[in-house]
Design a protein around this motif. Structure first.
Motif, short mmCIF file in Angstrom:
data_model
loop_
_atom_site.label_atom_id
_atom_site.label_comp_id
_atom_site.label_asym_id
_atom_site.label_seq_id
_atom_site.Cartn_x
_atom_site.Cartn_y
_atom_site.Cartn_z
N ASP A 167 -11.44 153.63 4.08
CA ASP A 167 -10.11 153.28 3.57
C ASP A 167 -9.00 153.37 4.62
OD1 ASP A 167 -11.02 152.68 1.04
OD2 ASP A 167 -10.68 154.70 0.26
N GLU A 168 -9.17 154.21 5.64
CA GLU A 168 -8.14 154.42 6.65
C GLU A 168 -8.59 153.83 7.98
OE1 GLU A 168 -6.12 158.39 6.23
OE2 GLU A 168 -7.92 158.77 5.02
N LYS A 169 -8.90 152.53 7.96
CA LYS A 169 -9.48 151.86 9.12
C LYS A 169 -8.58 151.87 10.34
CE LYS A 169 -12.62 149.02 6.57
NZ LYS A 169 -12.55 148.30 5.38
N ASP A 170 -7.29 151.64 10.15
CA ASP A 170 -6.39 151.61 11.31
C ASP A 170 -6.34 152.96 12.01
OD1 ASP A 170 -5.80 148.94 11.00
OD2 ASP A 170 -3.98 149.30 9.83
N GLU A 171 -6.31 154.03 11.24
CA GLU A 171 -6.27 155.37 11.84
C GLU A 171 -7.58 155.68 12.56
OE1 GLU A 171 -4.70 158.76 13.17
OE2 GLU A 171 -3.62 157.20 12.08
N ILE A 172 -8.70 155.30 11.97
CA ILE A 172 -10.00 155.51 12.61
C ILE A 172 -10.08 154.72 13.91
CG2 ILE A 172 -12.48 155.01 12.40
CD1 ILE A 172 -11.56 157.51 10.87
N ARG A 173 -9.59 153.48 13.90
CA ARG A 173 -9.64 152.64 15.10
C ARG A 173 -8.79 153.22 16.23
NH1 ARG A 173 -9.15 147.17 11.53
NH2 ARG A 173 -11.33 147.13 10.90
N ARG A 174 -7.74 153.97 15.89
CA ARG A 174 -6.93 154.62 16.93
C ARG A 174 -7.70 155.76 17.61
NH1 ARG A 174 -3.29 154.19 12.80
NH2 ARG A 174 -1.68 152.65 13.09
N PHE B 278 -16.47 160.18 5.81
CA PHE B 278 -15.29 160.93 6.21
C PHE B 278 -15.46 161.46 7.62
CE2 PHE B 278 -14.76 160.87 1.69
CZ PHE B 278 -13.39 160.79 1.53
N PHE B 279 -14.46 161.25 8.45
CA PHE B 279 -14.40 161.82 9.78
C PHE B 279 -13.32 162.88 9.73
CE2 PHE B 279 -12.97 161.56 14.33
CZ PHE B 279 -14.12 162.12 14.86
N GLY B 280 -13.73 164.14 9.63
CA GLY B 280 -12.77 165.20 9.32
C GLY B 280 -12.24 164.93 7.92
N GLU B 281 -10.93 164.80 7.80
CA GLU B 281 -10.31 164.49 6.51
C GLU B 281 -10.00 163.01 6.33
OE1 GLU B 281 -10.14 166.78 4.10
OE2 GLU B 281 -11.14 168.06 5.58
N LEU B 282 -10.28 162.21 7.35
CA LEU B 282 -9.99 160.77 7.29
C LEU B 282 -11.12 160.01 6.58
CD1 LEU B 282 -8.66 160.08 10.89
CD2 LEU B 282 -7.35 160.04 8.77
N ASP B 283 -10.74 159.17 5.63
CA ASP B 283 -11.69 158.31 4.94
C ASP B 283 -11.91 157.07 5.80
OD1 ASP B 283 -12.98 156.43 3.30
OD2 ASP B 283 -12.03 157.23 1.49
N VAL B 284 -13.07 156.98 6.44
CA VAL B 284 -13.36 155.90 7.39
C VAL B 284 -13.28 154.54 6.72
CG1 VAL B 284 -15.17 154.92 8.87
CG2 VAL B 284 -14.78 157.39 8.84
N LEU C 101 -19.43 152.47 10.69
CA LEU C 101 -18.62 153.61 11.14
C LEU C 101 -17.47 153.15 12.03
CD1 LEU C 101 -21.42 156.21 12.01
CD2 LEU C 101 -20.03 156.06 9.92
N ALA C 102 -17.70 152.08 12.79
CA ALA C 102 -16.66 151.56 13.69
C ALA C 102 -15.70 150.63 12.95
CB ALA C 102 -17.31 150.82 14.86
N THR C 103 -15.85 150.51 11.66
CA THR C 103 -15.01 149.67 10.77
C THR C 103 -15.10 148.19 11.12
OG1 THR C 103 -12.89 149.78 11.97
CG2 THR C 103 -13.39 151.61 10.47
N LEU C 104 -16.23 147.76 11.65
CA LEU C 104 -16.42 146.36 11.99
C LEU C 104 -17.06 145.57 10.86
CD1 LEU C 104 -17.69 146.81 15.65
CD2 LEU C 104 -15.39 146.23 14.87
N GLN C 105 -17.65 146.27 9.89
CA GLN C 105 -18.20 145.62 8.71
C GLN C 105 -18.10 146.55 7.52
OE1 GLN C 105 -22.28 144.75 9.77
NE2 GLN C 105 -23.03 146.49 8.61
#
Length: 154
Positions: free
Chosen positions: A68-75, A60-66, A48-52
């Motif tokens: 595929d959209e790692k940079d946005e999730i990390r923000r 999906f976090f809201g509409e964000l694909d965790v 979930l934290a995009t570390l692996q």
């Protein structure tokens, strides 16, 4: 925002199945993730934290694909694991500065500039250095004035 996990799987190279088709929906608010050692809690959190990477599934976090959209999730995400090692001789300020580089707030040492998207950092109003952050008395002033984000760090 809601977190939706669908059919998430992860098998490590040694054959250990850490996540086996996990599906759950977590609404906004506080949520506890409990289970015995080896249940896959840390694997799920690192994914979930995009570390692996996972082997299959979607998150999906809201509409964000965790996945595929790692940079946005990390923000948006802050993650602090239970066992978080630090270097004993590194100051808290130096550690935060290091994380700012990792998060993209600045590009590195040696004349690098702070991103305008990041907050300003305090400097001593007497000698105009960042020494104030760790040792205000050594600088001769206990007051600080914020340095503009675009200024070169001291």
């Amino acid at each position: 925002m809601e977190l939706r996990i669908s059919n998430l799987s992860k098998t490590y190279g040694n054959g250990v199945v850490a996540l086996d088709n996990i599906s759950l929906t977590i609404p906004a608010g506080m949520f506890g993730l409990l289970g015995p050692n080896g249940a896959g809690k840390s694997t799920l959190m690192r994914t979930l934290a995009t570390l692996q990477e996972c082997d299959s599934g979607s998150v999906f976090f809201g509409e964000l694909d965790v996945l595929d959209e790692k940079d946005e999730i990390r923000r948006l995400l802050g993650y602090l694991p239970q066992d978080f090692g630090v270097y004993p001789k590194v100051t808290a300020y130096e550690m935060l500065d290091h994380f700012a580089v990792l998060k993209g707030c600045r590009t590195g040492r040696g004349g690098a500039r702070w991103s305008t998207a990041c907050c300003s950092r305090p400097t001593c109003s007497t000698c105009a250095t960042s020494a104030w952050a760790a040792f205000p008395a050594a600088c001769g002033s206990a007051s600080a004035s914020p340095r503009p984000c675009s200024a070169t760090p001291g």
